[in-house]
Design a protein around this motif. Structure first.
Motif, PDB file in Angstrom:
ATOM      1  N   ALA A  95       0.815  -1.218   0.000  1.00 26.42           N
ATOM      2  CA  ALA A  95       0.000   0.000   0.000  1.00 26.42           C
ATOM      3  C   ALA A  95       0.847   1.267   0.000  1.00 26.42           C
ATOM      4  O   ALA A  95       0.573   2.209  -0.759  1.00 26.42           O
ATOM      5  CB  ALA A  95      -0.946  -0.007   1.202  1.00 26.42           C
ATOM      6  N   GLU A  96       1.881   1.307   0.848  1.00 27.12           N
ATOM      7  CA  GLU A  96       2.697   2.518   0.933  1.00 27.12           C
ATOM      8  C   GLU A  96       3.423   2.792  -0.367  1.00 27.12           C
ATOM      9  O   GLU A  96       3.489   3.940  -0.831  1.00 27.12           O
ATOM     10  CB  GLU A  96       3.713   2.390   2.075  1.00 27.12           C
ATOM     11  N   HIS A  97       3.956   1.751  -0.991  1.00 31.16           N
ATOM     12  CA  HIS A  97       4.654   1.922  -2.263  1.00 31.16           C
ATOM     13  C   HIS A  97       3.684   2.371  -3.354  1.00 31.16           C
ATOM     14  O   HIS A  97       4.013   3.244  -4.163  1.00 31.16           O
ATOM     15  CB  HIS A  97       5.332   0.608  -2.675  1.00 31.16           C
ATOM     16  N   LEU A  98       2.506   1.767  -3.365  1.00 30.94           N
ATOM     17  CA  LEU A  98       1.526   2.113  -4.390  1.00 30.94           C
ATOM     18  C   LEU A  98       1.077   3.563  -4.252  1.00 30.94           C
ATOM     19  O   LEU A  98       0.855   4.252  -5.254  1.00 30.94           O
ATOM     20  CB  LEU A  98       0.323   1.177  -4.287  1.00 30.94           C
ATOM     21  N   MET A  99       0.963   4.044  -3.016  1.00 34.14           N
ATOM     22  CA  MET A  99       0.545   5.422  -2.791  1.00 34.14           C
ATOM     23  C   MET A  99       1.588   6.399  -3.340  1.00 34.14           C
ATOM     24  O   MET A  99       1.262   7.377  -4.005  1.00 34.14           O
ATOM     25  CB  MET A  99       0.319   5.662  -1.302  1.00 34.14           C
ATOM     26  N   TRP A 100       2.851   6.107  -3.080  1.00 34.72           N
ATOM     27  CA  TRP A 100       3.921   6.966  -3.585  1.00 34.72           C
ATOM     28  C   TRP A 100       4.029   6.880  -5.105  1.00 34.72           C
ATOM     29  O   TRP A 100       4.281   7.891  -5.786  1.00 34.72           O
ATOM     30  CB  TRP A 100       5.256   6.595  -2.939  1.00 34.72           C
ATOM     31  N   MET A 101       3.840   5.701  -5.654  1.00 30.15           N
ATOM     32  CA  MET A 101       3.895   5.534  -7.105  1.00 30.15           C
ATOM     33  C   MET A 101       2.767   6.304  -7.781  1.00 30.15           C
ATOM     34  O   MET A 101       2.973   6.966  -8.806  1.00 30.15           O
ATOM     35  CB  MET A 101       3.813   4.046  -7.451  1.00 30.15           C
ATOM     36  N   THR A 102       1.574   6.239  -7.205  1.00 30.58           N
ATOM     37  CA  THR A 102       0.435   6.962  -7.767  1.00 30.58           C
ATOM     38  C   THR A 102       0.673   8.464  -7.690  1.00 30.58           C
ATOM     39  O   THR A 102       0.387   9.201  -8.646  1.00 30.58           O
ATOM     40  CB  THR A 102      -0.858   6.593  -7.023  1.00 30.58           C
ATOM     41  N   ALA A 103       1.193   8.929  -6.557  1.00 30.55           N
ATOM     42  CA  ALA A 103       1.499  10.355  -6.406  1.00 30.55           C
ATOM     43  C   ALA A 103       2.529  10.792  -7.443  1.00 30.55           C
ATOM     44  O   ALA A 103       2.417  11.870  -8.048  1.00 30.55           O
ATOM     45  CB  ALA A 103       2.010  10.641  -5.001  1.00 30.55           C
ATOM     46  N   GLY A 104       3.537   9.961  -7.653  1.00 31.48           N
ATOM     47  CA  GLY A 104       4.557  10.286  -8.643  1.00 31.48           C
ATOM     48  C   GLY A 104       3.994  10.382 -10.047  1.00 31.48           C
ATOM     49  O   GLY A 104       4.370  11.273 -10.824  1.00 31.48           O
ATOM     50  N   MET A 105       3.081   9.477 -10.388  1.00 31.36           N
ATOM     51  CA  MET A 105       2.468   9.515 -11.710  1.00 31.36           C
ATOM     52  C   MET A 105       1.622  10.770 -11.893  1.00 31.36           C
ATOM     53  O   MET A 105       1.576  11.360 -12.976  1.00 31.36           O
ATOM     54  CB  MET A 105       1.606   8.269 -11.917  1.00 31.36           C
ATOM     55  N   LEU A 106       0.973  11.206 -10.833  1.00 29.04           N
ATOM     56  CA  LEU A 106       0.163  12.418 -10.917  1.00 29.04           C
ATOM     57  C   LEU A 106       1.038  13.653 -11.117  1.00 29.04           C
ATOM     58  O   LEU A 106       0.716  14.540 -11.920  1.00 29.04           O
ATOM     59  CB  LEU A 106      -0.692  12.564  -9.653  1.00 29.04           C
ATOM     60  N   PHE A 107       2.156  13.717 -10.397  1.00 29.13           N
ATOM     61  CA  PHE A 107       3.089  14.829 -10.588  1.00 29.13           C
ATOM     62  C   PHE A 107       3.657  14.823 -12.004  1.00 29.13           C
ATOM     63  O   PHE A 107       3.776  15.868 -12.654  1.00 29.13           O
ATOM     64  CB  PHE A 107       4.236  14.746  -9.574  1.00 29.13           C
ATOM     65  N   LEU A 108       4.002  13.641 -12.500  1.00 28.64           N
ATOM     66  CA  LEU A 108       4.537  13.526 -13.852  1.00 28.64           C
ATOM     67  C   LEU A 108       3.513  13.978 -14.887  1.00 28.64           C
ATOM     68  O   LEU A 108       3.857  14.667 -15.850  1.00 28.64           O
ATOM     69  CB  LEU A 108       4.956  12.083 -14.128  1.00 28.64           C
ATOM     70  N   SER A 109       2.270  13.609 -14.678  1.00 27.87           N
ATOM     71  CA  SER A 109       1.232  13.996 -15.627  1.00 27.87           C
ATOM     72  C   SER A 109       1.072  15.511 -15.667  1.00 27.87           C
ATOM     73  O   SER A 109       0.886  16.095 -16.737  1.00 27.87           O
ATOM     74  CB  SER A 109      -0.096  13.329 -15.266  1.00 27.87           C
ATOM     75  N   SER A 110       1.154  16.164 -14.512  1.00 33.37           N
ATOM     76  CA  SER A 110       1.063  17.625 -14.471  1.00 33.37           C
ATOM     77  C   SER A 110       2.229  18.266 -15.209  1.00 33.37           C
ATOM     78  O   SER A 110       2.060  19.230 -15.970  1.00 33.37           O
ATOM     79  CB  SER A 110       1.051  18.119 -13.022  1.00 33.37           C
ATOM     80  N   LEU A 111       3.430  17.734 -14.988  1.00 34.61           N
ATOM     81  CA  LEU A 111       4.623  18.278 -15.634  1.00 34.61           C
ATOM     82  C   LEU A 111       4.546  18.148 -17.149  1.00 34.61           C
ATOM     83  O   LEU A 111       4.823  19.101 -17.888  1.00 34.61           O
ATOM     84  CB  LEU A 111       5.863  17.564 -15.103  1.00 34.61           C
ATOM     85  N   LEU A 112       4.176  16.958 -17.626  1.00 38.76           N
ATOM     86  CA  LEU A 112       4.100  16.733 -19.064  1.00 38.76           C
ATOM     87  C   LEU A 112       3.044  17.625 -19.717  1.00 38.76           C
ATOM     88  O   LEU A 112       3.251  18.160 -20.807  1.00 38.76           O
ATOM     89  CB  LEU A 112       3.795  15.266 -19.351  1.00 38.76           C
ATOM     90  N   LEU A 113       1.920  17.776 -19.046  1.00 33.10           N
ATOM     91  CA  LEU A 113       0.863  18.606 -19.597  1.00 33.10           C
ATOM     92  C   LEU A 113       1.279  20.072 -19.637  1.00 33.10           C
ATOM     93  O   LEU A 113       1.003  20.781 -20.602  1.00 33.10           O
ATOM     94  CB  LEU A 113      -0.419  18.442 -18.766  1.00 33.10           C
ATOM     95  N   TRP A 114       1.995  20.515 -18.610  1.00 36.40           N
ATOM     96  CA  TRP A 114       2.477  21.893 -18.590  1.00 36.40           C
ATOM     97  C   TRP A 114       3.484  22.136 -19.709  1.00 36.40           C
ATOM     98  O   TRP A 114       3.435  23.163 -20.399  1.00 36.40           O
ATOM     99  CB  TRP A 114       3.124  22.200 -17.242  1.00 36.40           C
ATOM    100  N   ILE A 115       4.396  21.198 -19.911  1.00 33.92           N
ATOM    101  CA  ILE A 115       5.392  21.336 -20.977  1.00 33.92           C
ATOM    102  C   ILE A 115       4.717  21.410 -22.341  1.00 33.92           C
ATOM    103  O   ILE A 115       5.056  22.248 -23.177  1.00 33.92           O
ATOM    104  CB  ILE A 115       6.387  20.154 -20.944  1.00 33.92           C
ATOM    105  N   ARG A 116       3.738  20.526 -22.550  1.00 33.66           N
ATOM    106  CA  ARG A 116       3.061  20.498 -23.841  1.00 33.66           C
ATOM    107  C   ARG A 116       2.295  21.791 -24.090  1.00 33.66           C
ATOM    108  O   ARG A 116       2.357  22.368 -25.181  1.00 33.66           O
ATOM    109  CB  ARG A 116       2.104  19.303 -23.907  1.00 33.66           C
ATOM    110  N   MET A 117       1.606  22.290 -23.086  1.00 34.81           N
ATOM    111  CA  MET A 117       0.825  23.507 -23.267  1.00 34.81           C
ATOM    112  C   MET A 117       1.715  24.730 -23.440  1.00 34.81           C
ATOM    113  O   MET A 117       1.352  25.680 -24.130  1.00 34.81           O
ATOM    114  CB  MET A 117      -0.115  23.702 -22.078  1.00 34.81           C
TER     115      MET A 117
END
Length: 254
Positions: A95-117
C-alpha cells in the motif's frame, strides 16, 4: 460519514467535469486522506466511480460540441483492454509503495501537460488540426494512446486524464477543449474494465461507491458546462493543477 462523502464528491465532481477528468487521482486522494480508506480500496472504488462520473460529464460535453466521437471510441476500446490486464497486478504492490507511485504519476502527468501547453502555440490551442479519422496513422495513434493510458489507469487506479489529453493533442491534433471533452468519453470503458478487475480482487466497496457516484456524477455534469465558457488560460491552469493537488494529498497521507 455518508453525507460528508457525498458533499465532498459533489465539489470534486464540479472540478473534474470542468477539466474533462473522470476521476484522476483526486478522488483517490480524498478517500484515503480525508476519510481514511486504504489505498487499494480507494483505487478500486474511484476507478469504478469514474464509469458513472464520466458518463454524465461525457453527455454534457457532447451536447457542448467538445467530443471527437470516433477517436474517443477507438482509444476507449484499446484502453479498456490495457486497464483490464494491468489492474490485476496492483494487488501485489504494498500500500505505501503504491501510494507513492500513484502520487509520482500524478506529478509527472502535471509536468508533461504543462510542458506540452507551454510549447503549443496560441493558434493551435484554440483551433487544432485534427488528424484525418481514417488510415493507418489514425488507427495506430489512437490504439497506442488507448493501450498505454489504459494500462496506467488499471495499475494506478487513476484516469490518466493528462496523458490521454496529451496524446490526443500531440498525435491526433485535437484542440484543448476537444481533448477535455473527448477524454470523458474515453475514460468510460477504461474505468469499467479497470473497476471490474479491482472488484474481482475484492477492492471495490459498493456502499462507498454509491456515495462517491451520487456526489461526483451531479457535480461532473454541472462542471462540464463551464469548459466552453471560461478563458482558455483558466482551463489550462485547472488541467495542470488538479493532478498536482491530488499527488500532494497522497504524499501527506503516506
Amino acid at each position: 460519514m455518508g453525507i460528508s462523502i457525498i458533499l465532498s464528491m459533489l465539489v470534486v465532481g464540479l472540478l473534474l467535469g470542468f477539466v474533462g477528468a473522470g476521476g484522476s487521482g483526486f478522488i483517490i486522494a480524498m478517500l484515503s486522506t480525508a476519510f481514511g480508506f486504504s489505498i487499494h480500496t480507494a483505487l478500486g472504488t474511484s476507478l469504478a466511480a469514474m464509469v458513472f462520473t464520466t458518463l454524465s460529464g461525457a453527455f454534457s460535453h457532447y451536447r457542448e460540441g467538445n467530443v471527437a466521437v470516433k477517436p474517443g471510441i477507438v482509444i476507449g476500446i484499446t484502453g479498456a483492454a490495457g486497464a483490464w490486464i494491468s489492474s490485476g497486478y496492483s494487488a501485489y504492490v504494498p500500500a505505501e509503495h503504491l501510494m507513492w507511485m500513484t502520487a509520482g504519476m500524478l506529478f509527472l502527468s502535471s509536468l508533461l501537460l504543462w510542458i506540452r501547453m507551454t510549447m503549443t502555440s496560441r493558434a493551435s490551442q484554440n483551433g487544432g488540426r485534427p488528424l484525418r479519422e481514417s488510415g493507418v496513422r489514425f488507427w495506430l495513434a489512437s490504439a497506442a494512446i488507448g493501450a498505454v493510458t489504459g494500462a496506467m489507469s488499471g495499475f494506478f487506479g487513476i484516469g490518466s486524464t493528462p496523458f490521454i489529453q496529451i496524446g490526443m493533442i500531440i498525435l491526433l491534433g485535437l484542440s484543448i477543449r476537444q481533448a477535455a471533452g473527448t477524454t470523458m468519453l474515453v475514460i468510460i470503458p477504461i474505468a469499467l474494465a479497470g473497476g471490474a478487475g479491482y472488484y474481482q480482487m475484492g477492492y471495490l466497496d459498493i456502499p462507498l461507491l454509491i456515495q462517491v457516484v451520487v456526489g461526483s456524477m451531479i457535480g461532473s455534469y454541472i462542471g462540464a458546462k463551464f469548459t466552453s465558457r471560461v478563458p482558455l488560460g483558466v482551463l489550462k491552469t485547472a488541467m495542470i493543477a488538479m493532478p498536482s493537488i491530488g499527488a500532494l494529498l497522497l504524499m501527506i497521507r503516506s
